[in-house]
Motif scaffolding. Structure first.
Motif: not given
Length: 450
Positions: A358, A386, A388, A435-436
């Motif tokens: 992340h 990720y 962000a 993250g996702d």
């Protein structure tokens, strides 16, 4: 800012975990709440079901121009169209932390800060206070499994608040009881150096109200600079601390233990959460409840029914032949605690960790630590970073971590992961990241249950 006189409030970034808690606070007070977020999520859908109007396009024509307060998250870009319009047209525009600042001024405030552990400790404190009948308003950075929400209210003039160190926002808070769980380096894109981050945590303790109490983890760096009228140290097992656990036994993926203080002892506490770090978190939460004068047996009964927080050592699948744990861990120390605890609870099983780094800056700054902690697993699958709120940084990819890991490792695109897992045996599977990656939790669980 007089929170009692607000009729309409508009949130820019309403779907954030901290923002949504404040949105729910106003909504429960009967204030008209609306907002913007970039994408719809299960959380924003819940907010809409609770009566909040939300749109997902940066379009000022969709925003509530009747708002007498506009709240935004630091994750929103400075050039955001709606944010810019409200600022240029004379609205009262504040950060989420400004609202929390006002809440800590007006209520008896229990705040929990630290690089990691703060979500679990704050949720545990809020749950204990609620279940024992003491009562509190809870502003949390995670979703309580027991209540399926990150905010709840009470007529009691007490607030439990997760204090976020990102953007130094926690320095606006004025706690009556402050908990400090960790001071490890993180958010170096904001702070620049580990020393600057430590200074911020030290300042957090200096903001405690007169005659307030600090409950800090034993052994923190620069502990002597952490000040308060009353100061208690807690630990997992070190009996030099003011509060610690002893007689810890593992029990069906959880623990039974005693909590010891100088003139007080609570025996046979049952915690139905994995992770030895969660025993330490429970010691901190129980210490807060004890300071408030809550009966020990009531505390013990509450801890025994605490189901944890979504994405914090969450058992997604738990059966004899398969354990799947999902966790928000996105820092090397969090990964270390997660992996070592999982392997201790389920010895002899091959541990496969799927990790989504992340932020590019965090990956760049902590690559060695990530590799060292992930190497505690038996095999590692890395997803791409990720981003962000960040733009890519040249040369910073998941390969930075993969090249330093000492166990078998693969880098797999998120959309190829399920296909890959269909061919693998994963008796102890862990997904981790901020993250996702959580979008894969249910599909992975469905695959394992087949």
């Amino acid at each position: 800012m007089d929170l009692n006189n607000i009729k309409n409030v508009y949130f820019i970034g309403i779907g954030g975990i901290g923002m949504s808690a404040i949105a729910r606070f106003f909504n429960e007070k009967g204030v008209k709440v609306s907002g913007y977020d970039r994408t719809a999520t299960p959380l924003t859908r819940q907010l809409e079901e609770e009566g909040m109007k939300i749109h997902y396009t940066d379009d000022i024509t969709l925003a509530d121009k009747e708002a007498n307060l506009v709240v935004y998250t630091p994750a929103i870009p400075a050039a955001h169209t709606e944010l810019t319009w409200f600022r240029e047209n004379g609205y009262e525009v504040v950060k989420r932390s400004d609202v929390l600042q006002e809440i800590t001024r007006s209520l008896f405030a229990i705040t929990v800060a630290g690089t990691h552990g703060k979500t679990t400790v704050s949720t545990m404190i809020a749950y204990i206070l609620t279940e024992t009948g003491y009562g509190c308003n809870a502003f949390l950075g995670g979703i309580s499994v027991n209540y399926n929400k990150n905010f709840w209210s009470s007529s009691k003039a007490v607030a439990v608040i997760e204090a976020d160190e990102y953007d130094r926002s926690f320095l606006k808070l004025s706690p009556d009881i402050a908990v400090l769980t960790a001071m490890d380096a993180d958010h170096l894109d904001i702070y620049g150096t580990p020393e600057a981050m430590e200074e911020a945590f030290i300042q957090y303790t200096h903001n405690i109200k007169p005659n307030g109490t600090l409950i800090a983890k034993f052994g923190l760096h620069r502990s002597k600079e952490l000040t308060a009228t009353n100061k208690l140290l807690y630990s997992l097992q070190n009996d030099v601390a003011n509060a610690y656990a002893e007689n810890i036994r593992m029990n069906n993926g959880g623990y039974v233990f005693d909590v010891v203080q100088q003139d007080w002892k609570l025996e046979q506490v049952s915690l139905h959460l994995g992770g030895m770090h969660n025993v330490e978190n429970a010691v901190a939460a129980i210490t807060v409840a004890q300071i408030l004068g809550i009966d020990g047996e009531k505390i013990k009964a509450a801890v025994g029914t605490f189901k944890g927080i979504k994405r914090r050592f969450e058992y997604v699948v738990k059966r004899d032949d398969q354990v799947y744990i999902d966790d928000y861990a996105h820092h090397p120390e969090e990964l270390r605690a997660l992996i070592t605890s999982a392997k201790a609870l389920f010895p002899g099983r091959k541990a496969t960790v799927i990790f989504q780094p992340h932020l590019f800056t965090r990956t760049r700054d902590l690559a060695d630590g990530f590799a060292e902690s992930l190497s505690l697993a038996d095999e590692v699958i890395l997803l791409p970073i990720y981003p962000a709120r960040e733009l890519p940084i040249e040369g910073v990819t998941s390969e930075m971590i993969a090249g330093k890991i000492t166990v078998p490792v693969k880098i797999i695109a998120k959309d190829k992961l399920l296909e890959f897992l269909q061919t693998q045996e994963t008796p102890l599977l862990i997904t981790a990241g901020a993250g996702d990656i959580d979008q894969l939790k249910e599909p992975i669980a469905a695959l394992l249950k087949k």
